[in-house]
Scaffold this motif. Structure first.
Motif, PDB file in Angstrom:
ATOM      1  N   THR A  11      19.129  -4.371   7.749  1.00 28.10           N
ATOM      2  CA  THR A  11      18.989  -5.824   7.626  1.00 28.10           C
ATOM      3  C   THR A  11      18.519  -6.424   8.939  1.00 28.10           C
ATOM      4  N   VAL A  12      19.122  -6.016  10.040  1.00 26.95           N
ATOM      5  CA  VAL A  12      18.717  -6.524  11.354  1.00 26.95           C
ATOM      6  C   VAL A  12      17.259  -6.167  11.622  1.00 26.95           C
ATOM      7  N   MET A  13      16.902  -4.919  11.369  1.00 23.46           N
ATOM      8  CA  MET A  13      15.541  -4.470  11.660  1.00 23.46           C
ATOM      9  C   MET A  13      14.517  -5.166  10.765  1.00 23.46           C
ATOM     10  N   LEU A  14      14.843  -5.327   9.490  1.00 22.67           N
ATOM     11  CA  LEU A  14      13.911  -5.986   8.577  1.00 22.67           C
ATOM     12  C   LEU A  14      13.741  -7.465   8.896  1.00 22.67           C
ATOM     13  N   CYS A  15      14.821  -8.130   9.256  1.00 24.66           N
ATOM     14  CA  CYS A  15      14.721  -9.552   9.596  1.00 24.66           C
ATOM     15  C   CYS A  15      13.888  -9.752  10.854  1.00 24.66           C
ATOM     16  N   GLN A  16      14.063  -8.876  11.845  1.00 27.12           N
ATOM     17  CA  GLN A  16      13.251  -8.963  13.058  1.00 27.12           C
ATOM     18  C   GLN A  16      11.781  -8.703  12.724  1.00 27.12           C
ATOM     19  N   GLY A  17      11.520  -7.686  11.919  1.00 22.56           N
ATOM     20  CA  GLY A  17      10.143  -7.395  11.512  1.00 22.56           C
ATOM     21  C   GLY A  17       9.519  -8.552  10.758  1.00 22.56           C
ATOM     22  N   LEU A  18      10.287  -9.158   9.863  1.00 19.64           N
ATOM     23  CA  LEU A  18       9.808 -10.325   9.128  1.00 19.64           C
ATOM     24  C   LEU A  18       9.410 -11.431  10.090  1.00 19.64           C
ATOM     25  N   ALA A  19      10.268 -11.721  11.047  1.00 20.30           N
ATOM     26  CA  ALA A  19       9.990 -12.792  12.008  1.00 20.30           C
ATOM     27  C   ALA A  19       8.722 -12.496  12.799  1.00 20.30           C
TER      28      ALA A  19
END
Length: 124
Positions: A11-19
């Protein structure tokens, strides 16, 4: 527990990638698009978005915090590094699960706030 921890970490990695992708692609492909370097660094993206009024200072601080949460998940950190999950758990004398759950909740809140900004809303 490894499955649960893996989901929090993802979740942390995907949210950062999304941003990163959302902001950089908006800069390059938006109405006032600008040419970005082939490998634009996230701090540069944040500076450009801030100067164009896409995000505000509070967003920058939260996105920088999110970046600092993701980096030790993507890159090796020695156990003596304060960003290392084991170090954080030992330092605060709290379970690693509490840290990853809190990190994931924070990451989701940042992603939701980012998607709700006027530049990214689809209600218009």
């Amino acid at each position: 527990m490894s499955f649960v921890h893996g989901n929090y970490i993802a979740t942390v990695m995907l949210c950062q990638g999304l941003a990163e992708h959302l902001l950089a692609s908006y800069l390059e492909l938006g109405i006032d698009g600008e040419q970005l370097p082939p490998r634009v660094k996230f701090p540069i993206t944040l500076e450009r978005c801030l100067s164009r009024g896409i995000i505000v200072d509070a967003d920058v601080k939260d996105l920088q915090r999110l970046m600092k949460l993701r980096n030790p998940l993507s890159h090796y950190r020695n156990i003596d590094e304060p960003s290392n999950l084991t170090y954080r758990a030992l330092e605060n004398q709290s379970p690693a699960a509490d840290h990853v759950r809190g990190d994931a909740s924070f990451a989701l809140s940042v992603a939701v706030r980012l998607l709700s900004l006027p530049a990214f809303r689809v209600d218009k």
